[in-house]
Write a protein that holds these residues in place. Structure first.
Motif, mmCIF file in Angstrom:
data_model
loop_
_atom_site.group_PDB
_atom_site.id
_atom_site.type_symbol
_atom_site.label_atom_id
_atom_site.label_comp_id
_atom_site.label_asym_id
_atom_site.label_seq_id
_atom_site.Cartn_x
_atom_site.Cartn_y
_atom_site.Cartn_z
ATOM 1 N N GLU A 122 0.823 -1.204 0.000
ATOM 2 C CA GLU A 122 0.000 0.000 0.000
ATOM 3 C C GLU A 122 0.859 1.256 0.000
ATOM 4 N N ASN A 123 1.994 1.201 0.689
ATOM 5 C CA ASN A 123 2.870 2.373 0.745
ATOM 6 C C ASN A 123 3.634 2.617 -0.562
ATOM 7 N N SER A 124 3.488 1.714 -1.519
ATOM 8 C CA SER A 124 4.143 1.868 -2.826
ATOM 9 C C SER A 124 3.135 2.108 -3.952
ATOM 10 N N VAL A 138 5.765 -1.085 -23.351
ATOM 11 C CA VAL A 138 7.130 -1.603 -23.365
ATOM 12 C C VAL A 138 7.105 -3.083 -22.982
ATOM 13 N N ASP A 139 7.919 -3.885 -23.636
ATOM 14 C CA ASP A 139 7.964 -5.329 -23.378
ATOM 15 C C ASP A 139 8.734 -5.589 -22.083
ATOM 16 N N ILE A 140 8.024 -5.565 -20.980
ATOM 17 C CA ILE A 140 8.613 -5.759 -19.657
ATOM 18 C C ILE A 140 7.585 -6.456 -18.777
ATOM 19 N N GLU A 141 8.048 -7.387 -17.962
ATOM 20 C CA GLU A 141 7.161 -8.096 -17.039
ATOM 21 C C GLU A 141 7.270 -7.453 -15.661
ATOM 22 N N ILE A 142 6.148 -6.933 -15.164
ATOM 23 C CA ILE A 142 6.147 -6.158 -13.931
ATOM 24 C C ILE A 142 5.353 -6.873 -12.857
ATOM 25 N N ASN A 143 5.949 -7.017 -11.669
ATOM 26 C CA ASN A 143 5.170 -7.319 -10.471
ATOM 27 C C ASN A 143 5.740 -6.496 -9.325
ATOM 28 N N ASP A 144 5.110 -6.531 -8.180
ATOM 29 C CA ASP A 144 5.503 -5.623 -7.103
ATOM 30 C C ASP A 144 6.875 -5.946 -6.525
ATOM 31 N N PHE A 145 7.317 -7.198 -6.607
ATOM 32 C CA PHE A 145 8.610 -7.585 -6.052
ATOM 33 C C PHE A 145 9.767 -7.338 -7.019
ATOM 34 N N SER A 162 15.093 -6.116 -12.040
ATOM 35 C CA SER A 162 15.002 -4.993 -11.108
ATOM 36 C C SER A 162 14.275 -5.475 -9.856
ATOM 37 N N VAL A 163 14.988 -5.503 -8.731
ATOM 38 C CA VAL A 163 14.454 -6.051 -7.475
ATOM 39 C C VAL A 163 14.016 -4.916 -6.554
ATOM 40 N N ASN A 164 12.809 -5.025 -6.023
ATOM 41 C CA ASN A 164 12.289 -3.993 -5.124
ATOM 42 C C ASN A 164 12.776 -4.249 -3.696
ATOM 43 N N SER A 165 14.015 -3.843 -3.425
ATOM 44 C CA SER A 165 14.566 -4.023 -2.078
ATOM 45 C C SER A 165 13.901 -3.118 -1.054
ATOM 46 N N ALA A 166 13.123 -2.132 -1.515
ATOM 47 C CA ALA A 166 12.497 -1.159 -0.605
ATOM 48 C C ALA A 166 11.212 -1.675 0.038
ATOM 49 N N TRP A 167 10.803 -2.884 -0.272
ATOM 50 C CA TRP A 167 9.514 -3.408 0.196
ATOM 51 C C TRP A 167 9.302 -3.209 1.691
ATOM 52 N N ARG A 168 10.296 -3.506 2.508
ATOM 53 C CA ARG A 168 10.107 -3.430 3.954
ATOM 54 C C ARG A 168 10.870 -2.263 4.594
ATOM 55 N N CYS A 169 11.129 -1.222 3.823
ATOM 56 C CA CYS A 169 11.852 -0.063 4.361
ATOM 57 C C CYS A 169 11.001 0.714 5.360
ATOM 58 N N LYS A 170 11.686 1.271 6.343
ATOM 59 C CA LYS A 170 11.059 2.184 7.304
ATOM 60 C C LYS A 170 11.847 3.480 7.350
ATOM 61 N N LYS A 171 12.996 3.439 8.008
ATOM 62 C CA LYS A 171 13.936 4.547 8.016
ATOM 63 C C LYS A 171 15.317 3.977 7.731
ATOM 64 N N SER A 172 16.143 4.762 7.042
ATOM 65 C CA SER A 172 17.430 4.241 6.577
ATOM 66 C C SER A 172 18.247 3.614 7.697
ATOM 67 N N GLU A 173 18.289 4.299 8.849
ATOM 68 C CA GLU A 173 19.124 3.802 9.943
ATOM 69 C C GLU A 173 18.564 2.523 10.565
ATOM 70 N N GLN A 174 17.263 2.250 10.334
ATOM 71 C CA GLN A 174 16.646 1.036 10.877
ATOM 72 C C GLN A 174 16.615 -0.101 9.865
ATOM 73 N N ASP A 175 16.881 0.205 8.619
ATOM 74 C CA ASP A 175 16.697 -0.782 7.557
ATOM 75 C C ASP A 175 17.860 -1.750 7.404
ATOM 76 N N ARG A 176 19.040 -1.321 7.787
ATOM 77 C CA ARG A 176 20.221 -2.144 7.518
ATOM 78 C C ARG A 176 20.171 -3.454 8.288
ATOM 79 N N GLY A 177 20.169 -4.531 7.524
ATOM 80 C CA GLY A 177 20.068 -5.854 8.127
ATOM 81 C C GLY A 177 18.660 -6.283 8.457
ATOM 82 N N ASN A 178 17.661 -5.529 7.989
ATOM 83 C CA ASN A 178 16.269 -5.821 8.358
ATOM 84 C C ASN A 178 15.322 -5.957 7.174
ATOM 85 N N LEU A 179 15.818 -5.905 5.957
ATOM 86 C CA LEU A 179 14.942 -5.967 4.796
ATOM 87 C C LEU A 179 14.567 -7.411 4.456
#
Length: 281
Positions: A122-124, A138-145, A162-179
């Motif tokens: 929802e946040n995306s 454009v010939d591209i296969e899209i999903n949320d991940f 293209s990988v959506n690494s931002a899926w579980r982001c909150k704040k930069s300082e809290q994200d490292r090691g938590n995605l």
């Protein structure tokens, strides 16, 4: 084949003229560099709360870059970053469920419920709406991940993930090691482009930003089956080979295009050149 690697634009409408100036300099720099593919590794906008903001940022950055390089939008790869999200819109129960996950199997179990997955993105919603509209036709296969495509550029068959690494982001300082990431989706995506000469992966974050059990599985896939890993987020220019077990890839972390909020940010871009050898490899 020349790949222009850029990242972290952080567009804010109230500072529109500053961003246009920065883009003008970038376009002047790369207009004579024979660019064949543009990879943008996330953070198109500073706040992802409005679809119109994405469209304005896209027009200022991507439209001008495509003109400068004589490319069309099929030759630009766009990835979501943490700033491209609308924070605070996810319902508490979804956040609680995902924050408690400690195994890759638990991610798989969560993703079996399509409604829960939908709510977790929802946040995306504005970013995803923008991407689907931008790549219409454009010939591209899209999903949320993740998104995948294949192209032949100067005789090189290139597969792009293209990988959506931002899926579980909150704040930069809290994200490292938590995605988190849904590994089967990435595995299936790589399988679809497995026969390409070159497989390029781009994501906003580094692999080390994922939870350890996700990092391990994701690294196995990327290092064993891919050739290039292009990231952003840290606003620092890094490039080299990176090894995991017996496998290795070429790694590039792009500096920022612009960031008004971090005086330590490095500005710039990368150009990565690829060519076939005498054996056609």
């Amino acid at each position: 084949m020349n790949i222009l690697h850029i990242s972290d634009f952080h567009y804010l409408e109230r500072n529109d003229s500053d961003y246009r100036t920065r883009v003008e300099k970038l376009c002047n720099d790369v207009s004579n560099k024979a660019i064949d593919l543009i990879v943008f590794s996330g953070d198109l906008v500073y706040e992802g709360g409005k679809l119109d903001t994405f469209k304005k940022a896209s027009s200022i950055l991507f439209d001008e870059l495509l003109k400068a390089t004589n490319l069309d939008k099929s030759k630009i790869v766009i990835t979501q970053g943490n700033h491209d999200m609308e924070r605070g819109t996810e319902i508490h129960s979804i956040t609680k469920d995902l924050d408690s996950i400690m195994t890759s199997n638990a991610v798989d179990d969560f993703c079996k419920d399509s409604r829960s997955v939908e709510l977790s993105f929802e946040n995306s919603k504005h970013y995803n709406e923008y991407i689907r509209e931008y790549y219409n036709g454009v010939d591209i296969e899209i999903n949320d991940f993740c998104n995948t495509r294949t192209q032949n550029i100067n005789g090189i068959n290139i597969g792009v993930l293209s990988v959506n690494s931002a899926w579980r982001c909150k704040k930069s300082e809290q994200d490292r090691g938590n995605l988190l990431m849904h590994i089967p989706t990435v595995n299936d995506a790589v399988f679809k482009i497995k026969d390409c000469d070159v497989i390029l992966v781009t994501m906003h974050h580094r692999l080390s930003d994922f939870k350890e059990f996700i990092e391990s599985e994701l690294s196995n896939i990327i290092y064993d089956r891919c050739h290039l890993l292009l990231t952003g987020h840290y606003h620092k220019a890094l490039m080299g080979t990176s090894c995991y077990g017996d496998s290795g890839i070429l790694f590039s972390s792009a500096p920022a295009i612009y960031n008004r909020h971090d005086p330590k940010s490095e500005y710039g871009y990368r150009i990565i050149g690829l060519q076939k050898d005498a054996k056609g490899e």
